[in-house]
Design an enzyme around this catalytic site. Structure first.
Site, PDB file in Angstrom:
ATOM      1  CB  ILE A   1     -43.010  -7.627-106.050  1.00  0.00           C
ATOM      2  CG1 ILE A   1     -41.601  -7.301-106.027  1.00  0.00           C
ATOM      3  CG2 ILE A   1     -43.183  -9.151-106.225  1.00  0.00           C
ATOM      4  CD1 ILE A   1     -40.879  -7.721-104.811  1.00  0.00           C
TER       5      ILE A   1
ATOM      6  CE1 TYR B   1     -39.705  -5.072 -94.706  1.00  0.00           C
ATOM      7  CE2 TYR B   1     -37.572  -5.464 -94.666  1.00  0.00           C
ATOM      8  CZ  TYR B   1     -38.807  -5.387 -95.443  1.00  0.00           C
ATOM      9  OH  TYR B   1     -38.745  -5.999 -96.456  1.00  0.00           O
TER      10      TYR B   1
ATOM     11  CE  LYS C   1     -41.161  -8.289 -95.349  1.00  0.00           C
ATOM     12  NZ  LYS C   1     -42.104  -8.776 -96.284  1.00  0.00           N
TER      13      LYS C   1
ATOM     14  CB  THR D   1     -40.881  -1.763-104.940  1.00  0.00           C
ATOM     15  OG1 THR D   1     -40.367  -2.045-103.502  1.00  0.00           O
ATOM     16  CG2 THR D   1     -40.442  -2.929-105.755  1.00  0.00           C
TER      17      THR D   1
END
Length: 326
Positions: free
Chosen positions: A52, A205, A209, A242
């Site tokens: 990205i 994680y 975020k 990704t």
């Protein structure tokens, strides 16, 4: 009880992921509108050598911006610079080394950038890790919290004076931070930000975020209070194909291989909201938003908790050895 604490974040994360994937099946992403040239403006993109970040950096370069890719792999960074220069026929693309797992490296990177005496109009906090085995950064922070969140907190704070000087009434400087829908499952535990009580890579994680969303909202509040010509927004790229998925379990990797072409966005599609948030006139002077597919949507209820935003900011300042004031 311990097993339940490990399993629940996994189930919550995969539930959110499946929900987003089903949405993407019918609507991959909104096409980018025609964006104006931003000749002479300067942008920093963390993690801009791949995925990205690469496509974000490439598009900003195509719009005439002086783009600085920040990353921890010199070879990948130089190759990305060359590819972007060749693809866009735009020479003002360069690489700056920065290991986001090291506060010393972040401070060195900022010093090296400021030595160039450039303005800074766009900062894209894009880099990150996902589902890492339990481990620490150079400074002793849990990897997801340290690399995804605290590094960008420090980087943004150290560059804020340059952003303030660069922003104008006609073109506000912008901080664009990449989070994800996983933040909806996240819990920021101020008593255990390092996830040391019961480690779950999924939980760590998600916490990182959510922390990015809380940080963005409080940063925007402070910028509004002091009248700075700087805005801060957070973006959700969707579920994107990704290298972040390298730590998936065998079954997860197999399912991704089987269905990724159909359900996952390409890295270029995933970059569209970051690009839009970085330069679109529609967002001029507008901050404190959570954007998905180029549209403002509501983030998790807990992300609007002003007390939690303040407390996380204060704790982050202590960890990064910064004054609490912006």
């Amino acid at each position: 009880m311990r097993l339940l604490q490990i399993i629940m974040p996994v189930l919550r994360n995969y539930y959110i992921a499946m929900t987003v994937l089903l949405q993407q099946l019918f609507r991959r992403s909104s096409p980018l509108p025609v964006l104006p040239q931003r000749n002479g403006k300067v942008a920093i993109v963390t993690g801009g050598a791949r995925g990205i970040g690469f496509h974000t950096a490439k598009h900003l370069a195509r719009l005439g911006m002086h783009v600085i890719i920040v990353g921890n792999n010199e070879s990948d960074g130089r190759q990305a610079v060359t590819r972007i220069q060749q693809d866009t026929l735009h020479e003002k693309v360069e690489f700056l080394f920065c290991d986001l797992a090291s506060m010393k490296s972040i401070r060195n990177c900022v010093r090296n950038f400021k030595a160039k005496n450039l303005d800074l109009h766009v900062l894209v906090n894009n880099a990150g890790v996902m589902l890492e085995p339990e481990g620490k950064t150079e400074d002793g922070f849990e990897k997801h919290f340290g690399i995804n969140y605290l590094s960008h907190f420090l980087l943004t704070r150290l560059l804020l004076d340059t952003l303030r000087k660069s922003g104008t009434n006609d073109f506000n400087a912008r901080v664009v931070t990449v989070s994800s829908a996983t933040h909806f499952t996240g819990k920021v535990n101020l008593e255990d930000l390092q996830s040391s009580h019961c480690y779950s890579s999924h939980g760590a994680y998600a916490q990182s975020k959510l922390a990015l969303v809380l940080f963005t909202y409080h940063l925007q509040h402070l910028l509004t209070v002091d009248g700075s010509y700087v805005t801060a927004n957070v973006v959700d790229p969707g579920v994107v194909n990704t290298d972040l998925y390298k730590n998936l379990c065998y079954l997860g990797s197999f399912l991704k291989w089987m269905t990724g072409w159909l359900l996952l966005k390409s890295a270029e599609e995933g970059a569209s909201t970051s690009i839009y948030s970085s330069v679109s006139p529609d967002l001029e002077g507008i901050g404190g938003c959570y954007l998905y597919n180029g549209e403002r949507i509501k983030s998790a209820d807990v992300s609007y908790n002003i007390e939690l935003q303040k407390k996380l900011w204060t704790e982050s300042c202590k960890m990064a050895v910064l004054p609490v004031s912006s």
